[in-house]
Design a protein around this motif. Structure first.
Motif, PDB file in Angstrom:
ATOM      1  N   TYR A  35       0.846  -1.182   0.000  1.00  0.00           N
ATOM      2  CA  TYR A  35       0.000   0.000   0.000  1.00  0.00           C
ATOM      3  C   TYR A  35       0.889   1.243   0.000  1.00  0.00           C
ATOM      4  O   TYR A  35       2.014   1.219   0.501  1.00  0.00           O
ATOM      5  N   PHE A  88       3.741   0.591   2.663  1.00  0.00           N
ATOM      6  CA  PHE A  88       3.511  -0.425   3.695  1.00  0.00           C
ATOM      7  C   PHE A  88       3.275  -1.783   3.050  1.00  0.00           C
ATOM      8  O   PHE A  88       2.565  -1.879   2.044  1.00  0.00           O
ATOM      9  N   PHE A 106      -0.371  -4.914   9.082  1.00  0.00           N
ATOM     10  CA  PHE A 106       0.466  -3.939   8.375  1.00  0.00           C
ATOM     11  C   PHE A 106       1.805  -3.752   9.066  1.00  0.00           C
ATOM     12  O   PHE A 106       1.899  -3.815  10.298  1.00  0.00           O
ATOM     13  N   GLY A 107       2.821  -3.497   8.262  1.00  0.00           N
ATOM     14  CA  GLY A 107       4.128  -3.159   8.804  1.00  0.00           C
ATOM     15  C   GLY A 107       4.201  -1.686   9.178  1.00  0.00           C
ATOM     16  O   GLY A 107       3.210  -0.960   9.112  1.00  0.00           O
TER      17      GLY A 107
ATOM     18  N   TYR B  35      -8.566   1.362  12.359  1.00  0.00           N
ATOM     19  CA  TYR B  35      -7.162   1.276  12.738  1.00  0.00           C
ATOM     20  C   TYR B  35      -6.765   2.598  13.390  1.00  0.00           C
ATOM     21  O   TYR B  35      -7.339   3.641  13.116  1.00  0.00           O
ATOM     22  N   LEU B  41       4.893   2.671  14.919  1.00  0.00           N
ATOM     23  CA  LEU B  41       4.072   1.496  15.274  1.00  0.00           C
ATOM     24  C   LEU B  41       3.235   1.013  14.104  1.00  0.00           C
ATOM     25  O   LEU B  41       2.599  -0.039  14.196  1.00  0.00           O
ATOM     26  N   GLY B  42       3.197   1.757  13.038  1.00  0.00           N
ATOM     27  CA  GLY B  42       2.408   1.348  11.886  1.00  0.00           C
ATOM     28  C   GLY B  42       0.919   1.421  12.179  1.00  0.00           C
ATOM     29  O   GLY B  42       0.462   2.194  13.015  1.00  0.00           O
ATOM     30  N   LEU B  43       0.150   0.602  11.471  1.00  0.00           N
ATOM     31  CA  LEU B  43      -1.296   0.541  11.675  1.00  0.00           C
ATOM     32  C   LEU B  43      -1.626  -0.600  12.624  1.00  0.00           C
ATOM     33  O   LEU B  43      -1.147  -1.716  12.457  1.00  0.00           O
ATOM     34  N   ARG B  44      -2.460  -0.306  13.583  1.00  0.00           N
ATOM     35  CA  ARG B  44      -2.899  -1.333  14.516  1.00  0.00           C
ATOM     36  C   ARG B  44      -4.421  -1.413  14.473  1.00  0.00           C
ATOM     37  O   ARG B  44      -5.100  -0.388  14.553  1.00  0.00           O
TER      38      ARG B  44
END
Lengths: 116, 112
Positions: A35, A88, A106-107, B35, B41-44
């Motif tokens: 993405y 990402f 997701f990273g 999210y 931390l990116g997406l959680r």
């Protein structure tokens, strides 16, 4: 813990050069996606590669997947200033959750800057 | 094209306030997600829903609840906002059994 880890965290290149980003993950996957996120905006889906595929192309994008190494790379050829964004990877695990949805993780992303 | 809209781009709330973030999609997608995105931390995943009135906890549901009364609308509720909930909140949708997610533009929430 995060499934996908992108490398490098940040990348700065000149317009016209190629950009390569890598993603490593820990457990078996069904699919891996990439993405793009422009500054302060939502994510946009670029490409999906299935676990039984090794390479996929979409325009100037080339994605490779090596399941033995649990890694993927995204190559953007002939980069443009408009490619400046965060990228990402997202992976989904090989188990089925209720409702037919497989959780996507997701990273933390690679921030790409393309200098005009 | 799928359109996913979020009620606000920027929001400032005070500690202890009840906060509603709304997400609306126009493509009849079964799955909807909330999210939060924080630097490093990116997406959680907070919560997701695979049908009307159906929901499942994601990785970080504490301090949040959700509501999905209609297929096109998925709300995230912060019952009593706290400063550690300052973040970018992203809504996404997907067709059932599809991995490709479509994201809204995000809401940047600041809790003071």
């Amino acid at each position: 813990s995060q499934q996908g880890e992108e490398d490098p965290q940040a990348l700065s290149i000149q317009e016209g050069e190629n950009a390569t980003m890598n993603c490593s993950y820990k457990t078996s996957i069904n699919n891996l996606q990439w993405y793009r996120q422009n500054s302060g905006r939502g994510l946009v889906h670029l490409i999906l590669i299935r676990s039984n595929e090794r390479e996929k192309h979409s325009g100037r994008l080339r994605v490779t997947l090596d399941t033995s190494k649990k890694s993927s790379s995204l190559l953007i050829t002939a980069s443009r200033a408009a490619d400046t964004a965060s990228y990402f990877c997202a992976t989904d695990a090989s188990y089925l959750r209720p409702g037919g949805y497989q959780k996507v993780t997701f990273g933390t992303g690679t921030k790409l800057q393309v200098i005009p | 094209d799928v359109k996913v809209t979020q009620s606000s781009r920027y929001l400032v709330k005070r500690t202890g306030e009840k906060v509603f973030l709304e997400c609306v999609q126009d493509m009849d997608h079964e799955n909807m997600f909330w999210y939060r995105q924080d630097p490093g931390l990116g997406l959680r995943l907070i919560y997701f829903s695979y049908d009307v009135k159906m929901k499942e906890k994601g990785d970080i549901p504490e301090g949040y609840s959700v509501s999905r009364e209609k297929k096109e609308r998925f709300s995230l509720i912060l019952e009593s906002a706290s400063t550690n909930q300052t973040s970018m909140y992203l809504c996404a949708t997907a067709l059932a059994d599809s991995y490709e997610q479509y994201f809204g533009p995000g809401t940047r929430l600041t809790v003071t």
